[in-house]
Scaffold this active site. Sequence first.
Site, PDB file in Angstrom:
ATOM      1  N   ASP A  22     -16.284 -24.287  -8.961  1.00 19.06           N
ATOM      2  CA  ASP A  22     -16.516 -22.851  -8.731  1.00 19.06           C
ATOM      3  C   ASP A  22     -15.236 -22.235  -8.169  1.00 19.06           C
ATOM      4  O   ASP A  22     -14.697 -22.715  -7.166  1.00 19.06           O
ATOM      5  CB  ASP A  22     -17.691 -22.673  -7.758  1.00 19.06           C
ATOM      6  CG  ASP A  22     -18.067 -21.218  -7.544  1.00 19.06           C
ATOM      7  OD1 ASP A  22     -19.190 -20.815  -7.897  1.00 19.06           O
ATOM      8  OD2 ASP A  22     -17.221 -20.470  -6.982  1.00 19.06           O
ATOM      9  N   ASN A  34     -10.857 -10.332  -8.901  1.00 18.08           N
ATOM     10  CA  ASN A  34     -11.244  -9.165  -9.710  1.00 18.08           C
ATOM     11  C   ASN A  34     -10.903  -7.858  -9.000  1.00 18.08           C
ATOM     12  O   ASN A  34     -10.377  -6.927  -9.605  1.00 18.08           O
ATOM     13  CB  ASN A  34     -12.752  -9.182  -9.975  1.00 18.08           C
ATOM     14  CG  ASN A  34     -13.133 -10.091 -11.141  1.00 18.08           C
ATOM     15  OD1 ASN A  34     -12.372 -10.266 -12.076  1.00 18.08           O
ATOM     16  ND2 ASN A  34     -14.320 -10.669 -11.075  1.00 18.08           N
ATOM     17  N   ASP A  78     -10.768 -12.499 -16.023  1.00 18.64           N
ATOM     18  CA  ASP A  78     -11.091 -13.168 -17.300  1.00 18.64           C
ATOM     19  C   ASP A  78     -10.004 -14.179 -17.679  1.00 18.64           C
ATOM     20  O   ASP A  78     -10.303 -15.271 -18.181  1.00 18.64           O
ATOM     21  CB  ASP A  78     -11.241 -12.134 -18.423  1.00 18.64           C
ATOM     22  CG  ASP A  78     -12.555 -11.356 -18.341  1.00 18.64           C
ATOM     23  OD1 ASP A  78     -13.368 -11.654 -17.447  1.00 18.64           O
ATOM     24  OD2 ASP A  78     -12.750 -10.455 -19.175  1.00 18.64           O
ATOM     25  N   GLU A 108     -18.406 -17.870 -12.803  1.00 19.14           N
ATOM     26  CA  GLU A 108     -17.109 -18.520 -12.533  1.00 19.14           C
ATOM     27  C   GLU A 108     -17.351 -19.952 -12.094  1.00 19.14           C
ATOM     28  O   GLU A 108     -16.666 -20.482 -11.225  1.00 19.14           O
ATOM     29  CB  GLU A 108     -16.289 -17.723 -11.495  1.00 19.14           C
ATOM     30  CG  GLU A 108     -17.093 -16.881 -10.553  1.00 19.14           C
ATOM     31  CD  GLU A 108     -17.665 -17.650  -9.384  1.00 19.14           C
ATOM     32  OE1 GLU A 108     -18.864 -18.006  -9.475  1.00 19.14           O
ATOM     33  OE2 GLU A 108     -16.939 -17.891  -8.405  1.00 19.14           O
TER      34      GLU A 108
HETATM   35  P1  GH3 Z   1     -16.772 -18.157  -3.298  1.00 14.39           P
HETATM   36  O1  GH3 Z   1     -15.436 -18.629  -2.855  1.00 14.39           O
HETATM   37  O2  GH3 Z   1     -17.806 -18.299  -2.226  1.00 14.39           O
HETATM   38  O3  GH3 Z   1     -17.208 -18.799  -4.577  1.00 14.39           O
HETATM   39  O4  GH3 Z   1     -16.643 -16.587  -3.538  1.00 14.39           O
HETATM   40  P2  GH3 Z   1     -16.594 -15.793  -4.925  1.00 14.39           P
HETATM   41  O5  GH3 Z   1     -16.020 -14.451  -4.678  1.00 14.39           O
HETATM   42  O6  GH3 Z   1     -15.904 -16.630  -5.969  1.00 14.39           O
HETATM   43  O7  GH3 Z   1     -18.116 -15.762  -5.324  1.00 14.39           O
HETATM   44  P3  GH3 Z   1     -19.106 -14.583  -5.665  1.00 14.39           P
HETATM   45  O8  GH3 Z   1     -20.330 -15.256  -6.193  1.00 14.39           O
HETATM   46  O9  GH3 Z   1     -19.225 -13.658  -4.506  1.00 14.39           O
HETATM   47  O10 GH3 Z   1     -18.398 -13.778  -6.814  1.00 14.39           O
HETATM   48  C1  GH3 Z   1     -18.325 -14.222  -8.113  1.00 14.39           C
HETATM   49  C2  GH3 Z   1     -17.660 -13.135  -8.926  1.00 14.39           C
HETATM   50  O11 GH3 Z   1     -17.465 -13.563 -10.282  1.00 14.39           O
HETATM   51  C3  GH3 Z   1     -18.473 -11.875  -9.007  1.00 14.39           C
HETATM   52  C4  GH3 Z   1     -18.464 -11.504 -10.482  1.00 14.39           C
HETATM   53  O12 GH3 Z   1     -18.135 -10.171 -10.668  1.00 14.39           O
HETATM   54  C5  GH3 Z   1     -17.390 -12.389 -11.054  1.00 14.39           C
HETATM   55  N1  GH3 Z   1     -17.594 -12.723 -12.464  1.00 14.39           N
HETATM   56  C6  GH3 Z   1     -18.670 -13.329 -13.037  1.00 14.39           C
HETATM   57  N2  GH3 Z   1     -18.490 -13.447 -14.382  1.00 14.39           N
HETATM   58  C7  GH3 Z   1     -17.264 -12.912 -14.650  1.00 14.39           C
HETATM   59  C8  GH3 Z   1     -16.500 -12.737 -15.853  1.00 14.39           C
HETATM   60  O13 GH3 Z   1     -16.904 -13.102 -16.971  1.00 14.39           O
HETATM   61  N3  GH3 Z   1     -15.279 -12.157 -15.744  1.00 14.39           N
HETATM   62  C9  GH3 Z   1     -14.792 -11.747 -14.541  1.00 14.39           C
HETATM   63  N4  GH3 Z   1     -13.578 -11.190 -14.502  1.00 14.39           N
HETATM   64  N5  GH3 Z   1     -15.485 -11.859 -13.398  1.00 14.39           N
HETATM   65  C10 GH3 Z   1     -16.701 -12.443 -13.445  1.00 14.39           C
HETATM   66 MG    MG Z   2     -16.762 -18.513  -6.567  1.00 13.40          MG
HETATM   67 MG    MG Z   3     -20.165 -18.908  -8.112  1.00 14.54          MG
END
Ligand code: GH3
Ligand code: MG
Ligand code: MG
Length: 178
Positions: free
Chosen positions: A52, A60, A69, A95
């Site tokens: 992860d 982002n 992405d 992710e």
């Molecule tokens: P942690 O270290 O605890 O894992 O924090 P984090 O910020 O990685 O975790 P969180 O679950 O808060 O955020 C995950 C983010 O992933 C939020 C979402 O917008 C982003 N995301 C999910 N799918 C995609 C994608 O296909 N493309 C992009 N650019 N972002 C994505």
């Molecule tokens: Mg994460």
């Molecule tokens: Mg996650």
Amino acid sequence: MALKHREVQILETSLTDVLTGVGNRRKLEQPLATEISRVQRGGGTLSAIMADVDHFKSVNDRHGHGAGDKVLAHLALLLRSQTRPTDIVARYGGEEFMVLMPDTSLPQAVLKAGQFRSALEASLIEPLTSAVTCSFGVAELALEESAASLLARVDAALYQAKERGRNQVVAAEPAPQP
Ligand code: GH3
Ligand code: MG
Ligand code: MG
């Protein structure tokens, strides 16, 4: 014959993640079931790695969704290029990626996750100006263990890796006795 080929293409598309080109979550189901029954018949080992991205939301937020992405595509390629053709790499969630490794023991899988970790940390992914890191949970299937139990253990190990400060690999607790 042409129709059959088209059907195979449609099936393949439905199991592929468009952004990264690796398998999607559904792609894991069949190999997971097949590999588990192989191990349960006494056919060796199976390990799973869950990865992860750390603080991906801020990637982002700071650099834009397009840059996020690119990070996902880079990570998918890294995982694919550092694994065997018989290993399954899939995007498990936004992710989160899963790597299923047949014929791989827990220590071997922990080593492999460590290689993923350091390779990602050393990667320069434009337009990012600093390293992106990932946390990893690793587990080896125990005798008579179900897919759900394996996934729960690997998930709990990943959670531990986050808790302990991220950018690290944690091996799962042993499976409860059947
Ligand atoms: P942690 O270290 O605890 O894992 O924090 P984090 O910020 O990685 O975790 P969180 O679950 O808060 O955020 C995950 C983010 O992933 C939020 C979402 O917008 C982003 N995301 C999910 N799918 C995609 C994608 O296909 N493309 C992009 N650019 N972002 C994505
Ligand atoms: Mg994460
Ligand atoms: Mg996650």
